[in-house]
Scaffold this motif. Structure first.
Motif, PDB file in Angstrom:
ATOM      1  N   ALA A 168       1.297 -22.453  -1.912  1.00  0.00           N
ATOM      2  CA  ALA A 168       1.771 -21.184  -2.466  1.00  0.00           C
ATOM      3  C   ALA A 168       1.263 -20.032  -1.600  1.00  0.00           C
ATOM      4  CB  ALA A 168       1.279 -21.026  -3.894  1.00  0.00           C
ATOM      5  N   GLU A 169       1.995 -18.956  -1.576  1.00  0.00           N
ATOM      6  CA  GLU A 169       1.589 -17.787  -0.803  1.00  0.00           C
ATOM      7  C   GLU A 169       0.648 -16.945  -1.651  1.00  0.00           C
ATOM      8  OE1 GLU A 169       5.162 -16.019   0.813  1.00  0.00           O
ATOM      9  OE2 GLU A 169       5.235 -17.571   2.331  1.00  0.00           O
ATOM     10  N   THR A 170      -0.637 -17.331  -1.638  1.00  0.00           N
ATOM     11  CA  THR A 170      -1.638 -16.701  -2.489  1.00  0.00           C
ATOM     12  C   THR A 170      -2.528 -15.721  -1.737  1.00  0.00           C
ATOM     13  OG1 THR A 170      -3.120 -18.575  -2.120  1.00  0.00           O
ATOM     14  CG2 THR A 170      -1.713 -18.652  -4.087  1.00  0.00           C
ATOM     15  N   ARG A 171      -2.291 -15.529  -0.456  1.00  0.00           N
ATOM     16  CA  ARG A 171      -3.045 -14.563   0.350  1.00  0.00           C
ATOM     17  C   ARG A 171      -2.189 -13.309   0.485  1.00  0.00           C
ATOM     18  NH1 ARG A 171      -3.209 -12.856   5.708  1.00  0.00           N
ATOM     19  NH2 ARG A 171      -5.285 -12.386   6.510  1.00  0.00           N
ATOM     20  N   ALA A 172      -2.762 -12.159   0.171  1.00  0.00           N
ATOM     21  CA  ALA A 172      -2.039 -10.886   0.299  1.00  0.00           C
ATOM     22  C   ALA A 172      -2.768 -10.002   1.299  1.00  0.00           C
ATOM     23  CB  ALA A 172      -1.955 -10.182  -1.042  1.00  0.00           C
ATOM     24  N   GLU A 173      -2.000  -9.322   2.134  1.00  0.00           N
ATOM     25  CA  GLU A 173      -2.570  -8.430   3.137  1.00  0.00           C
ATOM     26  C   GLU A 173      -1.806  -7.122   3.116  1.00  0.00           C
ATOM     27  OE1 GLU A 173      -3.674  -8.423   7.883  1.00  0.00           O
ATOM     28  OE2 GLU A 173      -2.290  -9.922   7.133  1.00  0.00           O
ATOM     29  N   ALA A 174      -2.542  -6.015   2.984  1.00  0.00           N
ATOM     30  CA  ALA A 174      -1.947  -4.679   3.020  1.00  0.00           C
ATOM     31  C   ALA A 174      -2.477  -3.963   4.260  1.00  0.00           C
ATOM     32  CB  ALA A 174      -2.305  -3.898   1.771  1.00  0.00           C
ATOM     33  N   VAL A 175      -1.568  -3.352   5.023  1.00  0.00           N
ATOM     34  CA  VAL A 175      -1.932  -2.697   6.270  1.00  0.00           C
ATOM     35  C   VAL A 175      -1.435  -1.255   6.248  1.00  0.00           C
ATOM     36  CG1 VAL A 175      -1.659  -2.741   8.788  1.00  0.00           C
ATOM     37  CG2 VAL A 175      -1.801  -4.886   7.513  1.00  0.00           C
ATOM     38  N   LEU A 176      -2.302  -0.336   6.686  1.00  0.00           N
ATOM     39  CA  LEU A 176      -1.949   1.079   6.767  1.00  0.00           C
ATOM     40  C   LEU A 176      -2.227   1.584   8.170  1.00  0.00           C
ATOM     41  CD1 LEU A 176      -1.168   3.787   5.361  1.00  0.00           C
ATOM     42  CD2 LEU A 176      -3.629   4.119   4.991  1.00  0.00           C
ATOM     43  N   ASP A 177      -1.225   2.197   8.781  1.00  0.00           N
ATOM     44  CA  ASP A 177      -1.399   2.876  10.067  1.00  0.00           C
ATOM     45  C   ASP A 177      -2.017   4.234   9.743  1.00  0.00           C
ATOM     46  OD1 ASP A 177      -1.217   4.347  12.405  1.00  0.00           O
ATOM     47  OD2 ASP A 177       0.861   3.809  12.811  1.00  0.00           O
ATOM     48  N   HIS A 212       5.638   3.257   0.779  1.00  0.00           N
ATOM     49  CA  HIS A 212       6.450   2.881   1.942  1.00  0.00           C
ATOM     50  C   HIS A 212       5.644   2.942   3.244  1.00  0.00           C
ATOM     51  CE1 HIS A 212       7.031   7.290   2.132  1.00  0.00           C
ATOM     52  NE2 HIS A 212       7.120   7.073   3.436  1.00  0.00           N
ATOM     53  N   GLU A 213       4.463   3.559   3.213  1.00  0.00           N
ATOM     54  CA  GLU A 213       3.605   3.604   4.400  1.00  0.00           C
ATOM     55  C   GLU A 213       2.712   2.374   4.512  1.00  0.00           C
ATOM     56  OE1 GLU A 213       1.517   7.308   4.684  1.00  0.00           O
ATOM     57  OE2 GLU A 213       3.364   8.470   4.683  1.00  0.00           O
ATOM     58  N   LEU A 214       2.688   1.551   3.477  1.00  0.00           N
ATOM     59  CA  LEU A 214       1.901   0.313   3.490  1.00  0.00           C
ATOM     60  C   LEU A 214       2.800  -0.861   3.853  1.00  0.00           C
ATOM     61  CD1 LEU A 214      -0.066   0.767   0.165  1.00  0.00           C
ATOM     62  CD2 LEU A 214      -1.029   0.873   2.465  1.00  0.00           C
ATOM     63  N   THR A 215       2.296  -1.741   4.684  1.00  0.00           N
ATOM     64  CA  THR A 215       2.975  -2.995   4.975  1.00  0.00           C
ATOM     65  C   THR A 215       2.226  -4.081   4.232  1.00  0.00           C
ATOM     66  OG1 THR A 215       3.570  -2.206   7.180  1.00  0.00           O
ATOM     67  CG2 THR A 215       3.687  -4.578   6.804  1.00  0.00           C
ATOM     68  N   VAL A 216       2.915  -4.750   3.317  1.00  0.00           N
ATOM     69  CA  VAL A 216       2.280  -5.795   2.511  1.00  0.00           C
ATOM     70  C   VAL A 216       2.947  -7.125   2.838  1.00  0.00           C
ATOM     71  CG1 VAL A 216       1.749  -6.598   0.189  1.00  0.00           C
ATOM     72  CG2 VAL A 216       1.788  -4.144   0.674  1.00  0.00           C
ATOM     73  N   THR A 217       2.122  -8.134   3.154  1.00  0.00           N
ATOM     74  CA  THR A 217       2.643  -9.467   3.446  1.00  0.00           C
ATOM     75  C   THR A 217       1.887 -10.494   2.608  1.00  0.00           C
ATOM     76  OG1 THR A 217       1.113  -9.723   5.315  1.00  0.00           O
ATOM     77  CG2 THR A 217       3.325  -8.912   5.820  1.00  0.00           C
ATOM     78  N   PHE A 218       2.552 -11.601   2.374  1.00  0.00           N
ATOM     79  CA  PHE A 218       1.966 -12.710   1.620  1.00  0.00           C
ATOM     80  C   PHE A 218       2.075 -13.971   2.458  1.00  0.00           C
ATOM     81  CE2 PHE A 218       3.485  -9.584  -1.368  1.00  0.00           C
ATOM     82  CZ  PHE A 218       2.412  -9.432  -2.215  1.00  0.00           C
TER      83      PHE A 218
END
Length: 76
Positions: A39-48, A19-25
């Motif tokens: 298609a949404e083939t790019r994934a990005e994970a962000v951590l504060d 829940h601390e990671l923000t994941v977007t596609f």
């Protein structure tokens, strides 16, 4: 039945709660044909990093010094 562990394993001692990671596609940029561009083939994970509960203050300081306050991982 054992409880599931919903943490991302980084090392034996560091496990980040998901829940601390923000994941977007999103669609991947560049060439690749019709499917890759639609298609949404790019994934990005962000951590504060500063808000991460899995890291000690020393670990947070080391990460922020090397990469900044936001840690971002991208795959496309």
């Amino acid at each position: 039945m054992a409880a599931t562990d919903d943490r991302l394993v980084v090392t034996d001692s560091v496990r980040i709660p998901r829940h601390e990671l923000t994941v977007t596609f999103s669609p991947s940029g560049g060439p690749g044909g019709q499917h890759a561009n639609k298609a949404e083939t790019r994934a990005e994970a962000v951590l504060d990093v500063e808000a991460a509960t899995a890291l000690t203050d020393n670990q947070k300081h080391r990460v922020v010094t090397r990469t900044g306050a936001v840690l971002r991982a991208v795959s496309q």
